[in-house]
Design a protein around this motif. Structure first.
Motif, PDB file in Angstrom:
ATOM      1  N   ARG A  13      27.139  94.840  32.700  1.00 54.14           N
ATOM      2  CA  ARG A  13      26.831  95.696  33.851  1.00 54.14           C
ATOM      3  C   ARG A  13      26.365  94.819  34.985  1.00 54.14           C
ATOM      4  O   ARG A  13      25.991  93.663  34.789  1.00 54.14           O
ATOM      5  CB  ARG A  13      25.795  96.775  33.512  1.00 54.14           C
ATOM      6  CG  ARG A  13      24.529  96.233  32.917  1.00 54.14           C
ATOM      7  CD  ARG A  13      23.644  97.350  32.349  1.00 54.14           C
ATOM      8  NE  ARG A  13      22.392  96.755  31.879  1.00 54.14           N
ATOM      9  CZ  ARG A  13      21.180  97.050  32.340  1.00 54.14           C
ATOM     10  NH1 ARG A  13      21.022  97.984  33.273  1.00 54.14           N
ATOM     11  NH2 ARG A  13      20.105  96.449  31.879  1.00 54.14           N
ATOM     12  N   TRP A  35      24.295  95.370  38.913  1.00 56.92           N
ATOM     13  CA  TRP A  35      23.751  96.296  39.891  1.00 56.92           C
ATOM     14  C   TRP A  35      23.023  95.510  40.961  1.00 56.92           C
ATOM     15  O   TRP A  35      22.727  94.334  40.779  1.00 56.92           O
ATOM     16  CB  TRP A  35      22.855  97.341  39.223  1.00 56.92           C
ATOM     17  CG  TRP A  35      21.524  96.863  38.673  1.00 56.92           C
ATOM     18  CD1 TRP A  35      20.293  97.035  39.244  1.00 56.92           C
ATOM     19  CD2 TRP A  35      21.285  96.167  37.429  1.00 56.92           C
ATOM     20  NE1 TRP A  35      19.317  96.484  38.437  1.00 56.92           N
ATOM     21  CE2 TRP A  35      19.889  95.950  37.323  1.00 56.92           C
ATOM     22  CE3 TRP A  35      22.111  95.714  36.407  1.00 56.92           C
ATOM     23  CZ2 TRP A  35      19.312  95.291  36.234  1.00 56.92           C
ATOM     24  CZ3 TRP A  35      21.529  95.056  35.317  1.00 56.92           C
ATOM     25  CH2 TRP A  35      20.150  94.854  35.243  1.00 56.92           C
ATOM     26  N   MET A  59      22.363  88.419  25.171  1.00 58.41           N
ATOM     27  CA  MET A  59      22.737  88.493  26.578  1.00 58.41           C
ATOM     28  C   MET A  59      21.774  87.695  27.439  1.00 58.41           C
ATOM     29  O   MET A  59      20.717  87.267  26.975  1.00 58.41           O
ATOM     30  CB  MET A  59      22.775  89.942  27.046  1.00 58.41           C
ATOM     31  CG  MET A  59      21.630  90.832  26.620  1.00 58.41           C
ATOM     32  SD  MET A  59      20.011  90.437  27.321  1.00 58.41           S
ATOM     33  CE  MET A  59      20.365  90.788  29.056  1.00 58.41           C
ATOM     34  N   LYS A  60      22.184  87.465  28.662  1.00 54.98           N
ATOM     35  CA  LYS A  60      21.239  86.949  29.638  1.00 54.98           C
ATOM     36  C   LYS A  60      21.505  87.657  30.954  1.00 54.98           C
ATOM     37  O   LYS A  60      22.581  88.215  31.159  1.00 54.98           O
ATOM     38  CB  LYS A  60      21.369  85.430  29.777  1.00 54.98           C
ATOM     39  CG  LYS A  60      22.684  84.903  30.326  1.00 54.98           C
ATOM     40  CD  LYS A  60      22.669  83.367  30.300  1.00 54.98           C
ATOM     41  CE  LYS A  60      23.951  82.772  30.871  1.00 54.98           C
ATOM     42  NZ  LYS A  60      23.970  81.294  30.723  1.00 54.98           N
ATOM     43  N   TYR A  61      20.498  87.658  31.806  1.00 53.81           N
ATOM     44  CA  TYR A  61      20.678  88.202  33.142  1.00 53.81           C
ATOM     45  C   TYR A  61      20.908  87.052  34.108  1.00 53.81           C
ATOM     46  O   TYR A  61      20.190  86.057  34.073  1.00 53.81           O
ATOM     47  CB  TYR A  61      19.435  88.955  33.607  1.00 53.81           C
ATOM     48  CG  TYR A  61      19.130  90.218  32.829  1.00 53.81           C
ATOM     49  CD1 TYR A  61      19.901  91.366  32.990  1.00 53.81           C
ATOM     50  CD2 TYR A  61      18.060  90.271  31.941  1.00 53.81           C
ATOM     51  CE1 TYR A  61      19.611  92.535  32.284  1.00 53.81           C
ATOM     52  CE2 TYR A  61      17.770  91.430  31.239  1.00 53.81           C
ATOM     53  CZ  TYR A  61      18.542  92.553  31.414  1.00 53.81           C
ATOM     54  OH  TYR A  61      18.247  93.705  30.714  1.00 53.81           O
ATOM     55  N   ILE A  62      21.901  87.193  34.974  1.00 52.45           N
ATOM     56  CA  ILE A  62      22.060  86.244  36.069  1.00 52.45           C
ATOM     57  C   ILE A  62      21.765  87.011  37.354  1.00 52.45           C
ATOM     58  O   ILE A  62      22.342  88.079  37.591  1.00 52.45           O
ATOM     59  CB  ILE A  62      23.472  85.638  36.100  1.00 52.45           C
ATOM     60  CG1 ILE A  62      23.762  84.945  34.751  1.00 52.45           C
ATOM     61  CG2 ILE A  62      23.602  84.631  37.247  1.00 52.45           C
ATOM     62  CD1 ILE A  62      25.151  84.322  34.661  1.00 52.45           C
ATOM     63  N   VAL A  63      20.829  86.480  38.128  1.00 47.80           N
ATOM     64  CA  VAL A  63      20.421  87.151  39.357  1.00 47.80           C
ATOM     65  C   VAL A  63      20.961  86.355  40.536  1.00 47.80           C
ATOM     66  O   VAL A  63      20.730  85.141  40.630  1.00 47.80           O
ATOM     67  CB  VAL A  63      18.882  87.246  39.443  1.00 47.80           C
ATOM     68  CG1 VAL A  63      18.456  87.873  40.761  1.00 47.80           C
ATOM     69  CG2 VAL A  63      18.332  88.047  38.259  1.00 47.80           C
ATOM     70  N   GLY A  68      20.901  85.687  44.410  1.00 42.79           N
ATOM     71  CA  GLY A  68      20.112  85.927  45.616  1.00 42.79           C
ATOM     72  C   GLY A  68      20.667  85.164  46.802  1.00 42.79           C
ATOM     73  O   GLY A  68      21.631  84.396  46.681  1.00 42.79           O
ATOM     74  N   GLN A  69      20.048  85.375  47.945  1.00 40.57           N
ATOM     75  CA  GLN A  69      20.375  84.607  49.156  1.00 40.57           C
ATOM     76  C   GLN A  69      19.081  84.048  49.723  1.00 40.57           C
ATOM     77  O   GLN A  69      18.882  83.995  50.931  1.00 40.57           O
ATOM     78  CB  GLN A  69      21.070  85.489  50.215  1.00 40.57           C
ATOM     79  CG  GLN A  69      22.403  86.104  49.769  1.00 40.57           C
ATOM     80  CD  GLN A  69      22.180  87.400  48.977  1.00 40.57           C
ATOM     81  OE1 GLN A  69      21.251  88.156  49.239  1.00 40.57           O
ATOM     82  NE2 GLN A  69      23.042  87.641  47.996  1.00 40.57           N
ATOM     83  N   GLY A  70      18.183  83.649  48.838  1.00 38.40           N
ATOM     84  CA  GLY A  70      16.915  83.091  49.297  1.00 38.40           C
ATOM     85  C   GLY A  70      15.757  84.063  49.203  1.00 38.40           C
ATOM     86  O   GLY A  70      14.653  83.766  49.685  1.00 38.40           O
ATOM     87  N   GLN A  71      15.954  85.203  48.546  1.00 40.72           N
ATOM     88  CA  GLN A  71      14.876  86.210  48.476  1.00 40.72           C
ATOM     89  C   GLN A  71      13.611  85.686  47.773  1.00 40.72           C
ATOM     90  O   GLN A  71      13.702  84.975  46.770  1.00 40.72           O
ATOM     91  CB  GLN A  71      15.346  87.462  47.704  1.00 40.72           C
ATOM     92  CG  GLN A  71      16.243  88.389  48.474  1.00 40.72           C
ATOM     93  CD  GLN A  71      17.710  88.004  48.388  1.00 40.72           C
ATOM     94  OE1 GLN A  71      18.065  86.865  48.046  1.00 40.72           O
ATOM     95  NE2 GLN A  71      18.569  88.935  48.736  1.00 40.72           N
ATOM     96  N   ARG A 105      19.861  95.491  44.105  1.00 43.79           N
ATOM     97  CA  ARG A 105      18.561  96.052  44.451  1.00 43.79           C
ATOM     98  C   ARG A 105      18.454  96.151  45.971  1.00 43.79           C
ATOM     99  O   ARG A 105      19.162  95.454  46.694  1.00 43.79           O
ATOM    100  CB  ARG A 105      17.455  95.155  43.886  1.00 43.79           C
ATOM    101  CG  ARG A 105      17.463  95.065  42.348  1.00 43.79           C
ATOM    102  CD  ARG A 105      17.006  96.341  41.696  1.00 43.79           C
ATOM    103  NE  ARG A 105      15.656  96.677  42.154  1.00 43.79           N
ATOM    104  CZ  ARG A 105      15.184  97.919  42.225  1.00 43.79           C
ATOM    105  NH1 ARG A 105      15.919  98.947  41.880  1.00 43.79           N
ATOM    106  NH2 ARG A 105      13.950  98.143  42.647  1.00 43.79           N
ATOM    107  N   ILE A 153      19.261  91.376  46.121  1.00 37.73           N
ATOM    108  CA  ILE A 153      19.609  90.599  44.920  1.00 37.73           C
ATOM    109  C   ILE A 153      20.566  91.430  44.062  1.00 37.73           C
ATOM    110  O   ILE A 153      20.542  92.664  44.081  1.00 37.73           O
ATOM    111  CB  ILE A 153      18.380  90.156  44.077  1.00 37.73           C
ATOM    112  CG1 ILE A 153      17.592  91.345  43.524  1.00 37.73           C
ATOM    113  CG2 ILE A 153      17.489  89.203  44.854  1.00 37.73           C
ATOM    114  CD1 ILE A 153      16.511  90.945  42.500  1.00 37.73           C
ATOM    115  N   ASN A 155      16.586  94.876  48.044  1.00 34.76           N
ATOM    116  CA  ASN A 155      16.355  93.595  48.729  1.00 34.76           C
ATOM    117  C   ASN A 155      17.590  92.698  48.724  1.00 34.76           C
ATOM    118  O   ASN A 155      17.536  91.572  49.224  1.00 34.76           O
ATOM    119  CB  ASN A 155      15.161  92.850  48.094  1.00 34.76           C
ATOM    120  CG  ASN A 155      15.399  92.552  46.616  1.00 34.76           C
ATOM    121  OD1 ASN A 155      16.495  92.750  46.099  1.00 34.76           O
ATOM    122  ND2 ASN A 155      14.373  92.094  45.937  1.00 34.76           N
ATOM    123  N   ILE A 175      22.116  91.765  40.115  1.00 38.98           N
ATOM    124  CA  ILE A 175      21.758  91.399  38.748  1.00 38.98           C
ATOM    125  C   ILE A 175      22.940  91.689  37.828  1.00 38.98           C
ATOM    126  O   ILE A 175      23.472  92.796  37.850  1.00 38.98           O
ATOM    127  CB  ILE A 175      20.516  92.196  38.272  1.00 38.98           C
ATOM    128  CG1 ILE A 175      19.352  92.019  39.272  1.00 38.98           C
ATOM    129  CG2 ILE A 175      20.096  91.754  36.856  1.00 38.98           C
ATOM    130  CD1 ILE A 175      18.130  92.866  38.981  1.00 38.98           C
TER     131      ILE A 175
END
Lengths: 413, 413
Positions: B94, B96, B401-405, B407-410, B98, B102, B100, B104
């Motif tokens: 999955r 999704w 599993m792992k989460y990959i987040v 970002g753009q500098g958040q 957020r 980011i 701000n 995930i």
């Protein structure tokens, strides 16, 4: 304990019968009840903080124990946020059919009864109860004795909320006293006991639980989190992310403990980052290469690379590019949260794919490794094991599943 | 054991580097190598079957131990089928974002090293190795001493297949002798040991593993499976499903042990069902009501409702409709597989939703509770716990599993 588990299980059945709307109503009532009980909760807390202080408890302990009106509002807001979450129970996760015509659906269902053993953070009682209720689970809450007065008041409010919503208060259980035998019983019952135990606290608690549990344990070990600043990092993002990852809150598991900086940019970026950290009161411990760039830092020992400071201390190491950073991380990471700062997509892809951790951030602060920030409304902890759930544990992670197979009379023959 | 785990872990890393195509090639080579080694495997097996027979082993044991050319072809076909499966590694489950900004992603990754402890079924070695390789895991295989000669030949073939595909043979490990200390070591190593242990065998083995393991265990307990025939059941489907669920293979965990029949249709349907079962050589044990309808059956005792016969025996109880059936199932089910036969959609929905089991069949035989039948290519067992995986365990269930987040500098600030 068996009786408590049975009552919690009966509560879980009532939660399931109440449906998603019923669970939402219960959570809203719980949030309101906590707000309504502010006076009693804060009074109990002030007394316990005073006792702990007079016994010489350290700053970090007192910080974990202390609730003020703001923090308590945060606790109630957290429960209200969980009320707004999508209900995970009954969600069909996938459905497929087979050549013989049977159709198979995987459906999320409550886990059952969850035991939560925690220490001095009284807010855990509310967060854990709310996430368990959202997922249709009964819960046994066992908090540390130093916070038992505060916890008792919070649990009283939570139970009042359940009753207000027409649900059994027994859904949320807590032992009547601080006897350690309750923990032993919770960990050893395997028939009719909890389906899962989650310890929240320091290493000794977690080791004790892991060692003695006959029931499955979802545990959160160390957070030795790294920020890697690549040669191709954006300098402003790098500085902001290092500062936020280390200094936003130092006593939390998702805080960074080690900065790995690419030698190709260390001379350019490290002085500015180090200056900003020192301004915020952070002690820096560097390897030889970094101390050449920023003189006056304390030397980092081998032990530093494996230490979760939970304090305003950062170890710093200059590394020879992404592959050297990966090697350091593979050796020293606790598998919690790792941060990669780079504008180079290939490096980002390589590192997010190669690092084995619950959460890997590309260009974002390690502080986002958090159930609230993930949009879970809250979290019961951040799992660092590899089974069942990994990373922030919200209501969806507190479910299990079943398969429903739809046939038209098929047999295998 | 630590060295074996480390070597298996290195093998897992090589499997990951090989990618999905490399793993597929390895699985195809493993299947071919097993076919190529038929002679050696069957010769070793014939010897062990003879030894077991001369020691007076019972029929069920000999059946589990015995391989013939057909069964061995089935084993190789199973490995080839797993080669055709979608590779579970790297699948994004999955994603999704957020507020701000980011984003995930939850991504499946190999579990690591899996220990499989089994008894007399030598095919488990091939199935387990294949599923572990498909999911990018290293594996420690520890089979029962009665089948060790057969297992050794199978593992030799599996390793030859890995080498043929350019992968380290050390990915698949097995202890050099039958010493029980290997099991103790596998269960007790928690740092650097297996990430998961799966026991496959009888109750004593599973209890031993659960009791002594420091590592997470995915276990399969009893299969006390029920078939409920509702008043609104289609008579032909009911008879076919009862016969297939009970008599297709009696020694397997997904076989039915108890027939619950609605009193509203018992007089009509039970005589025909009982007759057909008896023709197939099934012993029937009935409650009082069913013995009035079908005279001559043995009486069922309270103990029968909790017994997994693993034999051609069926207990029969007449119940007062779906709610009474649910009550019986809630009390006696082992949470493995339950079957509901009815043409009434409301009854089907009520029962599939209320029953808490790994697999609930509506109008289909319990024999479909099987990894192959689910389309998993095979299975390493059927999990009856509530954590991590439940029901047939295929390659996808052997991942974490792992989460990959992204970002753009958040930062959180």
């Amino acid at each position: 304990m068996a009786a408590m588990c049975a009552e919690a299980r009966a509560g879980a059945a009532a939660l399931q019968a109440a449906g998603a709307d019923g669970r939402t109503r219960a959570l809203k009532a719980m949030a309101e009840a906590i707000r309504g009980a502010s006076g009693a909760i804060l009074a109990a807390n002030a007394k316990e903080v005073e006792t702990a202080r007079s016994k010489g408890a350290d700053k970090a302990f007192l910080d974990r124990l202390t609730l003020d009106q703001d923090r308590l509002n945060g606790v109630a807001d957290g429960v209200a946020a969980i009320a707004e979450q999508d209900d995970p129970v009954g969600v069909e996760k996938r459905r497929w059919s087979r050549p013989n015509g049977i159709e198979i659906a995987e459906v999320a269902i409550p886990l059952g009864v969850i035991g939560v053993i925690f220490e001095s953070r009284p807010n855990v009682a509310a967060d854990a109860a709310a996430l368990c209720v959202r997922a249709g689970n009964g819960v046994i809450l066992r908090g540390g004795s130093e916070a038992s007065g505060t916890t008792t008041e919070i649990i009283k409010a939570v139970k009042a909320g359940l009753v207000e919503a027409g649900l059994p208060e027994g859904t949320v259980q807590t032992p009547p006293d601080a006897n350690r035998e309750w923990v032993t019983a919770l960990l050893s019952l395997d028939e009719g006991g909890a389906d899962l135990v989650i310890p929240r606290g320091g290493k000794p608690l977690i080791s004790h639980v892991r060692e003695h549990a006959n029931v499955p344990v979802l545990s959160h070990l160390d957070g030795v989190c790294h920020v890697y600043v690549d040669a191709k990092a954006d300098p402003k993002k790098a500085k902001d992310i290092v500062l936020d990852s280390k200094m936003r809150r130092t006593g939390v598991c998702n805080a960074a403990e080690t900065l790995l900086i690419d030698k190709a940019c260390a001379s350019d970026l490290l002085p500015g980052i180090a200056e900003a950290l020192k301004e915020k009161g952070c002690e820096l411990r560097g390897d030889e290469a970094s101390r050449k760039i920023v003189p006056g830092m304390n030397p980092a020992s081998e032990e530093d690379w494996d230490t979760e400071y939970l304090d305003a201390i950062l170890s710093i190491r200059v590394v020879d590019g992404p592959e050297a950073a990966l090697k350091h991380i593979a050796k020293h990471s606790s598998g919690h949260t790792e941060v990669v700062v780079t504008e180079d997509q290939a490096t980002a892809d390589r590192m997010t794919s190669a690092i084995d951790a619950a959460v890997i951030m590309h260009n974002a602060s390690s502080a986002f490794s958090d159930g609230g920030e993930f949009g879970y409304g809250g979290e019961i902890g951040i799992a660092t094991g590899r089974l069942h759930a990994r990373g922030p544990v919200g209501a969806a992670q507190l479910t299990t599943m079943k398969y429903i197979v739809y046939g038209q009379g098929q047999i295998r023959g």
